[in-house]
Design a protein around this motif. Structure first.
Motif, PDB file in Angstrom:
ATOM      1  N   VAL A 230       0.633  -1.329   0.126  1.00  0.00           N
ATOM      2  CA  VAL A 230      -0.013   0.173  -0.135  1.00  0.00           C
ATOM      3  C   VAL A 230       0.780   1.530   0.191  1.00  0.00           C
ATOM      4  N   PRO A 231       1.873   1.512   0.936  1.00  0.00           N
ATOM      5  CA  PRO A 231       2.433   2.767   1.044  1.00  0.00           C
ATOM      6  C   PRO A 231       3.244   2.889  -0.213  1.00  0.00           C
ATOM      7  N   ASP A 232       4.013   1.858  -0.912  1.00  0.00           N
ATOM      8  CA  ASP A 232       4.864   2.112  -2.073  1.00  0.00           C
ATOM      9  C   ASP A 232       3.903   2.467  -3.184  1.00  0.00           C
ATOM     10  N   VAL A 233       2.706   1.701  -3.323  1.00  0.00           N
ATOM     11  CA  VAL A 233       2.229   1.797  -4.649  1.00  0.00           C
ATOM     12  C   VAL A 233       1.539   3.185  -4.510  1.00  0.00           C
ATOM     13  N   TYR A 234       1.063   3.588  -3.336  1.00  0.00           N
ATOM     14  CA  TYR A 234       0.417   4.931  -3.237  1.00  0.00           C
ATOM     15  C   TYR A 234       1.296   5.915  -3.569  1.00  0.00           C
ATOM     16  N   HIS A 235       2.556   5.756  -3.038  1.00  0.00           N
ATOM     17  CA  HIS A 235       3.696   6.879  -3.206  1.00  0.00           C
ATOM     18  C   HIS A 235       4.232   6.882  -4.831  1.00  0.00           C
ATOM     19  N   GLY A 236       4.398   5.543  -5.202  1.00  0.00           N
ATOM     20  CA  GLY A 236       4.806   5.371  -6.699  1.00  0.00           C
ATOM     21  C   GLY A 236       3.943   5.731  -7.744  1.00  0.00           C
ATOM     22  N   ALA A 237       2.733   5.463  -7.665  1.00  0.00           N
ATOM     23  CA  ALA A 237       1.995   5.605  -8.956  1.00  0.00           C
ATOM     24  C   ALA A 237       1.401   6.947  -9.019  1.00  0.00           C
ATOM     25  N   ILE A 286      -0.665  -0.361  13.616  1.00  0.00           N
ATOM     26  CA  ILE A 286       0.440  -0.158  12.668  1.00  0.00           C
ATOM     27  C   ILE A 286       0.300   1.211  11.843  1.00  0.00           C
ATOM     28  N   GLY A 287      -1.336   1.233  11.007  1.00  0.00           N
ATOM     29  CA  GLY A 287      -1.449   2.194  10.468  1.00  0.00           C
ATOM     30  C   GLY A 287      -1.390   3.605  10.788  1.00  0.00           C
ATOM     31  N   ASN A 288      -1.822   3.731  12.398  1.00  0.00           N
ATOM     32  CA  ASN A 288      -2.031   5.005  12.868  1.00  0.00           C
ATOM     33  C   ASN A 288      -0.600   5.172  13.260  1.00  0.00           C
ATOM     34  N   LEU A 289       0.249   4.314  13.826  1.00  0.00           N
ATOM     35  CA  LEU A 289       1.444   4.690  14.317  1.00  0.00           C
ATOM     36  C   LEU A 289       2.198   4.993  13.581  1.00  0.00           C
ATOM     37  N   ALA A 290       2.384   4.276  12.233  1.00  0.00           N
ATOM     38  CA  ALA A 290       3.107   4.545  11.067  1.00  0.00           C
ATOM     39  C   ALA A 290       2.866   5.868  10.349  1.00  0.00           C
ATOM     40  N   ALA A 291       1.821   6.115  10.352  1.00  0.00           N
ATOM     41  CA  ALA A 291       1.394   7.511   9.584  1.00  0.00           C
ATOM     42  C   ALA A 291       1.840   8.390  10.205  1.00  0.00           C
ATOM     43  N   ILE A 292       2.210   8.458  11.520  1.00  0.00           N
ATOM     44  CA  ILE A 292       2.602   9.696  12.369  1.00  0.00           C
ATOM     45  C   ILE A 292       3.977   9.946  11.894  1.00  0.00           C
ATOM     46  N   ALA A 293       4.786   9.159  11.484  1.00  0.00           N
ATOM     47  CA  ALA A 293       6.121   9.320  10.935  1.00  0.00           C
ATOM     48  C   ALA A 293       6.256   9.716   9.568  1.00  0.00           C
ATOM     49  N   GLN A 294       5.392   9.821   8.801  1.00  0.00           N
ATOM     50  CA  GLN A 294       5.301  10.175   7.536  1.00  0.00           C
ATOM     51  C   GLN A 294       5.490  11.673   7.103  1.00  0.00           C
ATOM     52  N   SER A 295       6.329  12.074   6.191  1.00  0.00           N
ATOM     53  CA  SER A 295       6.259  13.534   5.782  1.00  0.00           C
ATOM     54  C   SER A 295       5.939  13.496   4.326  1.00  0.00           C
ATOM     55  N   ASN A 296       5.626  12.514   3.776  1.00  0.00           N
ATOM     56  CA  ASN A 296       5.102  12.400   2.417  1.00  0.00           C
ATOM     57  C   ASN A 296       3.557  12.393   2.325  1.00  0.00           C
ATOM     58  N   LEU A 297       2.774  13.147   1.873  1.00  0.00           N
ATOM     59  CA  LEU A 297       1.188  13.090   2.077  1.00  0.00           C
ATOM     60  C   LEU A 297       0.600  11.919   1.596  1.00  0.00           C
ATOM     61  N   LYS A 298       1.172  11.338   0.427  1.00  0.00           N
ATOM     62  CA  LYS A 298       0.592  10.016  -0.322  1.00  0.00           C
ATOM     63  C   LYS A 298       0.959   8.931   0.694  1.00  0.00           C
ATOM     64  N   ARG A 299       2.200   8.911   1.308  1.00  0.00           N
ATOM     65  CA  ARG A 299       2.342   7.812   2.033  1.00  0.00           C
ATOM     66  C   ARG A 299       1.444   7.912   3.472  1.00  0.00           C
ATOM     67  N   MET A 300       1.432   9.001   3.895  1.00  0.00           N
ATOM     68  CA  MET A 300       0.471   9.169   5.196  1.00  0.00           C
ATOM     69  C   MET A 300      -1.068   8.878   4.964  1.00  0.00           C
ATOM     70  N   LEU A 301      -1.351   9.240   3.755  1.00  0.00           N
ATOM     71  CA  LEU A 301      -2.754   8.711   3.107  1.00  0.00           C
ATOM     72  C   LEU A 301      -2.940   7.152   3.019  1.00  0.00           C
ATOM     73  N   ALA A 302      -1.607   6.618   2.705  1.00  0.00           N
ATOM     74  CA  ALA A 302      -1.601   5.226   2.423  1.00  0.00           C
ATOM     75  C   ALA A 302      -1.805   4.395   3.839  1.00  0.00           C
ATOM     76  N   TYR A 303      -1.145   4.854   4.873  1.00  0.00           N
ATOM     77  CA  TYR A 303      -1.120   4.233   6.040  1.00  0.00           C
ATOM     78  C   TYR A 303      -2.383   4.684   6.592  1.00  0.00           C
ATOM     79  N   SER A 304      -3.089   5.852   6.574  1.00  0.00           N
ATOM     80  CA  SER A 304      -4.523   6.278   6.847  1.00  0.00           C
ATOM     81  C   SER A 304      -5.455   5.309   6.286  1.00  0.00           C
TER      82      SER A 304
END
Length: 495
Positions: A230-237, A286-304
């Motif tokens: 999810v995070p890699d595809v959301y970020h890369g696509a 995992i979704g909520n805790l990992a999203a806190i550490a994201q600076s990229n908006l798309k990756r944050m929304l992926a963990y969201s």
């Protein structure tokens, strides 16, 4: 059943398939870089197919057709209608974004229509093979769309990861369905339900089958531990493709979860609900805790997304309680309401990212929103609505979606589900941090130097305004959508 009624049940799919072929041929002769002819043909098709789904919600007296391989019920057509709306809005957001990057090709429109066709097939499936056919049609279209930006290394890597992991998950699902077929001797979902309820089938075979089925469904929902892509595809696509993956396909994933686990394997609810509790809680953590550490908006929304789907799964776990199904309608309608409102909000968040992006500048970092409250107050206001909705702040529709799920858990009066509701609330409070951080950046941080001016696009501005207004209005008046979801679920359970 007459042949005419057989075809009537699949009119939306027939129209969509025909128009996908027409668009593919017409686009060969389109020279306009904006692809206006192809774009409007695609949009009109989505409107027409959505209208057909809407008209069939209560319009068919005999729900089964094509040798009982498809079902025409309120749930399928309601989800099909919302999927058409999601694709309509997605393509509207995507057109100027792709045109500015020379990626607006006929393939995008055709593959989007084939993805919607796969979604439509899944929402109306009444047979294991039809479920798998729709799933693969949608998945293969999305694999190709992720690789649309062929000269971009990150996009190519994301496409490969999505393809390999998606193929593995499809294998899990197919293996699980084959075990269920071997045990029940039927591919039709109602027959599988009846066979399981006889109590004469080896429970070990059924348990192994349902484990593989849940694993395949969990991948399509993007929940832990099948969340790696999810995070890699959301970020890369490309951002429009990210929205295609995170929008309408979630409705299809919910549809086949209902078809397979509830309509087909409700007799095994004790087994698959336990698995879903683990998946849901792990996804929330995992979704909520990992999203806190994201600076990229798309990756944050992926963990969201991972955490949001975990929250939705909590409602699915409350359908069968201590052996009775009295709370089934309430639980599953809450889950349906949640996934529909999540898709509505997701459309707006990624739409705003595309609106702010320019050639050579992708507004994908949270810092790119700095000072948006001063630079473009109305954009900041709309984004605030979306962030508040995802965080569950009243009166946004996301608050009522979370409240519906919590109500479904608490009204079971079972200690385990009350504890789950408390855990969900605590983790949602943690998750609110990263949503509110975006709001803080927009209104309290100064805009970085060199940020390009935001180009005004009236058409997309109107779509964003309608999208944001829907999130607010449905939050203030959620009763109509809740009643629609409840009616659709009750009719599906009764058929």
């Amino acid at each position: 059943m007459t042949d005419s009624l057989n075809w009537l049940l699949v009119y939306p799919e027939i129209v969509l398939l025909t128009m996908a072929c027409v668009v593919a041929i017409v686009d060969l002769y389109v020279t306009d870089p904006q692809r206006r002819v192809t774009y409007w043909l695609t949009q009109l098709t989505f409107v027409a197919v959505g209208a057909l789904h809407l008209g069939l919600i209560d319009g068919v007296k005999v729900p089964y057709g094509l040798q009982d391989m498809v079902v025409s019920d309120a749930m399928g057509h309601t989800l099909g209608f919302f999927a058409c709306v999601a694709m309509l809005v997605t393509v509207a957001y995507a057109q100027p974004y792709l045109a500015a990057r020379d990626m607006l090709k006929g393939e995008f429109f055709t593959l989007s229509m084939f993805a919607l066709l796969g979604i439509s097939v899944m929402t109306s499936a009444n047979n294991f093979l039809v479920v798998y056919l729709g799933l693969e049609l949608m998945s293969l279209s999305l694999y190709a769309l992720v690789a649309l930006r062929r000269d971009h290394a990150i996009s190519t890597e994301a496409a490969m990861k999505y393809f390999v992991l998606g193929a593995l998950a499809s294998g899990f699902l197919l293996y699980g369905l084959s075990m269920m077929y071997g045990a029940t001797r039927s591919l039709e979902i109602p027959d599988v339900f009846s066979a399981i309820n006889t109590g004469q089938i080896n429970p070990s075979v059924l348990t192994f089958g349902v484990v593989f089925v849940v694993a395949g469904l969990a991948f399509k929902l993007g929940v832990v531990p099948f969340h790696m892509w999810v995070p890699d595809v959301y970020h890369g696509a490309p951002t429009p493709v990210t929205l295609l993956i995170g929008g309408a396909p979630k409705l299809a994933a919910f549809a086949i979860t209902m078809r397979l686990l509830v309509e087909g394997m409700l007799g095994l609810a004790v087994d698959w609900q336990q698995m879903m509790i683990v998946l849901a809680v792990a996804s929330l953590v995992i979704g909520n805790l990992a999203a806190i550490a994201q600076s990229n908006l798309k990756r944050m929304l992926a963990y969201s997304t991972i955490s949001q789907m975990g929250f939705m799964l909590l409602a699915m776990t409350a359908g069968v309680v201590t052996g009775n199904t009295l709370s089934a309608g309430n639980a599953y309608s809450s889950a349906m309401f949640y996934v529909v409102t999540y898709v509505l909000t997701t459309l707006g968040t990624f739409g705003l990212i595309m609106y702010m992006s320019r050639q050579g500048f992708e507004a994908e970092e949270i810092v790119d929103l700095s000072g948006l409250g001063k630079r473009a107050p109305w954009l900041a206001g709309v984004m605030t609505l979306f962030m508040f909705s995802l965080a569950g702040v009243p009166p946004m529709v996301g608050f009522y979606a979370k409240l519906a799920v919590l109500q479904a858990l608490v009204t079971t009066h079972v200690t385990l589900y009350i504890v789950l509701a408390v855990v969900a609330v605590v983790l949602s409070l943690i998750g609110a941090y990263y949503y509110l951080r975006v709001v803080k950046v927009m209104y309290f941080d100064a805009a970085p130097a060199g940020v390009p001016a935001i180009e005004q696009r009236r058409g997309i501005s109107a779509v964003l305004a309608i999208n944001g207004g829907a999130v607010l209005v449905l939050g203030l008046l959620p009763g109509g959508l809740m009643a629609l979801c409840r009616d659709a679920i009750l009719k599906a359970l009764a058929s």
